[in-house]
Design an enzyme around this catalytic site. Structure first.
Site, short mmCIF file in Angstrom:
data_model
loop_
_atom_site.label_atom_id
_atom_site.label_comp_id
_atom_site.label_asym_id
_atom_site.label_seq_id
_atom_site.Cartn_x
_atom_site.Cartn_y
_atom_site.Cartn_z
N ARG A 252 0.97 -1.08 0.01
CA ARG A 252 -0.05 0.06 0.02
C ARG A 252 0.62 1.15 -0.07
O ARG A 252 1.91 1.31 0.79
CB ARG A 252 -0.97 0.15 1.22
CG ARG A 252 -2.11 -0.90 1.29
CD ARG A 252 -2.86 -0.95 2.64
NE ARG A 252 -2.83 -2.09 3.07
CZ ARG A 252 -3.15 -2.67 4.25
NH1 ARG A 252 -2.93 -1.44 5.19
NH2 ARG A 252 -3.40 -3.81 4.66
N GLY A 342 6.52 -7.28 12.45
CA GLY A 342 7.63 -8.29 11.91
C GLY A 342 8.55 -7.37 11.63
O GLY A 342 9.78 -7.74 11.96
N GLU A 396 -1.57 -9.73 19.54
CA GLU A 396 -2.89 -9.07 19.20
C GLU A 396 -3.92 -10.10 19.92
O GLU A 396 -4.94 -9.73 20.42
CB GLU A 396 -3.36 -8.93 17.79
CG GLU A 396 -2.68 -7.51 17.42
CD GLU A 396 -2.39 -7.28 15.91
OE1 GLU A 396 -1.56 -7.92 15.58
OE2 GLU A 396 -3.27 -6.36 15.25
P1 ADP Z 1 1.56 -8.98 9.03
O1 ADP Z 1 1.31 -7.51 8.98
O2 ADP Z 1 0.99 -9.72 7.81
O3 ADP Z 1 1.12 -9.82 10.01
P2 ADP Z 1 4.14 -9.42 10.22
O4 ADP Z 1 3.96 -8.25 11.41
O5 ADP Z 1 4.58 -10.71 10.15
O6 ADP Z 1 3.06 -9.15 8.97
O7 ADP Z 1 5.68 -8.59 9.27
C1 ADP Z 1 5.78 -8.91 7.96
C2 ADP Z 1 7.04 -8.17 7.56
O8 ADP Z 1 8.07 -8.45 8.66
C3 ADP Z 1 7.61 -8.60 6.31
O9 ADP Z 1 7.80 -7.29 5.39
C4 ADP Z 1 9.02 -9.18 6.56
O10 ADP Z 1 9.92 -9.29 5.98
C5 ADP Z 1 9.29 -8.42 7.78
N1 ADP Z 1 10.40 -9.28 8.82
C6 ADP Z 1 10.12 -10.53 9.12
N2 ADP Z 1 11.39 -10.74 9.61
C7 ADP Z 1 12.36 -9.97 9.42
C8 ADP Z 1 13.81 -9.87 9.56
N3 ADP Z 1 14.32 -10.84 10.49
N4 ADP Z 1 14.32 -8.68 9.10
C9 ADP Z 1 13.57 -7.86 8.47
N5 ADP Z 1 12.13 -7.92 8.30
C10 ADP Z 1 11.73 -8.90 8.46
#
Ligand code: ADP
Length: 412
Positions: A252, A342, A396
């Site tokens: 987005r 994430g 959450e």
């Molecule tokens: P959602 O909003 O779908 O719940 P998340 O909170 O799981 O998503 O976040 C997903 C994002 O977190 C993705 O962009 C992923 O690349 C990033 N992410 C997860 N682990 C890492 C990491 N080790 N380093 C950098 N980014 C990460």
């Protein structure tokens, strides 16, 4: 095993809440202890309603998956939950006291979580006009759960509720006032449960009551938002009427010039459907990098010299730093910046870049702490003489379970 087998046992000392999060083609679920947050079962039904729906779930120490019949939807996943999965989790599942539902949009009608009755269902349906992609699937989950557990209270927990404390100068758009008065067009904000959870946890870590703290929390997942919390209450947040406003996200665009929409329509002849797809699914990190919406992948590509990946991360970090700095206006004093989601929980690079751009506000990263606090760890990532920045993994499901338990078993 039938529904009555899950009814609350007044003699049991540990209650459980089933948390459901329904998307248009997915249903996430988790069974947890609302007091400790411990999860006994969690999973997701994906591609629901399509030709190849898939159910995957895990219980402590075990992972499972099952292909569902073509066209199987939310009700099928909940039936399986009742018949097979919860039964397989006995005795942990035995004392189910509530089902908690994540509902994205509660409009102005819900500033708190509520026990669901017909009036609540009608109000959620009314808010569907404001969240056409999100509230209808939420209602599907609610109806399926009421069918499956008619005697167990159902609770709705709204993403927007935490932001109902925004003052009007923060939630109104500078549009003709009638659009707000007659159509309720205003900023609502999202990710409320996550912002609330990490702020409450930050207060514990800082050993101060939340009502005495000013916090800026950045929830950085595929969707991303930042919230200014003054004396424990949300006073500004970056998402608006819809989850498209604010930060750069996975796919987005976040903030853009509204004149751009007119240009796309008028000068380039794009249909509304095409504009919606462009802004929701083809923009953000993916659109800029032309590579991926995934921060981890972009970081590794950027390290290998990929120009698009570098640019996407640069814009993401700049926009976030700008928002955090802007929120010093409503807060005046900032006790902590919190990173979650994430990206916030794991990206050493993003945290370092953002805090570096905020050095004029007194933020100095402690490189060792920043590198070590990831993968579910929590703690401070700034130096001892710096302004405070914390990493706090969000949860959450636990917020939803806690709210549900507090409503159906007050005082416990
Ligand atoms: P959602 O909003 O779908 O719940 P998340 O909170 O799981 O998503 O976040 C997903 C994002 O977190 C993705 O962009 C992923 O690349 C990033 N992410 C997860 N682990 C890492 C990491 N080790 N380093 C950098 N980014 C990460």
């Amino acid at each position: 095993m039938g529904e009555s087998d899950y009814l609350a046992d007044p003699m049991a000392d540990s209650s459980r809440v089933l948390v459901l999060n329904s998307g248009s083609s997915s249903l996430k679920f988790a069974l947890l202890d609302p007091h400790s947050g411990e999860q006994y079962l969690s999973g997701i039904g994906e591609a629901l309603g399509g030709p190849e729906p898939l159910l995957t779930w895990k219980s402590p120490g075990q992972k499972h998956s099952r292909q569902l019949d073509s066209g199987a939807a939310h009700g099928v996943v909940i039936d399986l939950l009742v018949r097979d999965l919860l039964a397989g989790s006995q005795p942990a599942a035995g004392n189910l006291i509530a089902v908690g539902h994540r509902v994205v949009h509660g409009g102005e009608q819900f500033a708190h979580s509520v026990v669901i009755d017909q009036k609540v269902i009608d109000a959620i349906a009314e808010c569907a006009a404001l969240a056409p992609l999100h509230n209808p699937p939420g209602l599907l989950g609610i109806h399926a759960a009421i069918n499956a557990f008619p005697e167990i209270p159902q609770v709705a927990v709204f993403d927007t509720a935490f932001h109902q404390t925004l003052p009007r100068h923060a939630y109104l758009y500078a549009l003709p006032y009638a659009l707000y008065r007659d159509q309720r067009i205003r900023r609502y904000g999202m990710h409320g449960s996550s912002h609330r959870f990490v702020c409450e946890r930050a207060a514990e870590l800082l050993r101060k009551p939340l009502r005495e703290l000013n916090i800026i929390s950045a929830h950085l997942g595929n969707g991303a938002s930042v919230t200014a919390v003054r004396n424990g209450q949300s006073v500004d947040t970056s998402m608006g009427l819809t989850p498209m406003e604010g930060l750069v996200m996975g796919t987005r665009c976040g903030d853009i010039d509204p004149g751009l929409l007119l240009h796309l329509g008028d000068a380039l002849g794009f249909s509304l459907e095409k504009i919606s797809s462009l802004l929701n699914r083809e923009s953000g990190l993916l659109g800029i990098s032309q590579l991926s919406n995934d921060c981890r992948e972009l970081e590794s590509a950027a390290a290998d010299g990929h120009e698009g990946a570098k640019l996407a991360l640069e814009i993401f970090c700049y926009r976030l730093a700008k928002y955090i700095a802007a929120y010093t206006v409503p807060l005046q004093r900032v006790d902590a910046v919190v990173f979650t989601g994430g990206i916030g929980e794991n990206s050493i690079f993003v945290r370092e870049q953002v805090l570096h751009q905020l050095r004029h506000l007194g933020f100095h990263v402690d490189a060792k702490h920043n590198e070590s606090i990831r993968f579910g760890a929590e703690g401070r990532i700034t130096a001892a003489d710096s302004a405070v920045a914390l990493v706090i993994p969000t949860n959450e499901e636990w917020v939803i379970a806690r709210d549900a338990a507090a409503l159906v078993r007050p005082g416990e």
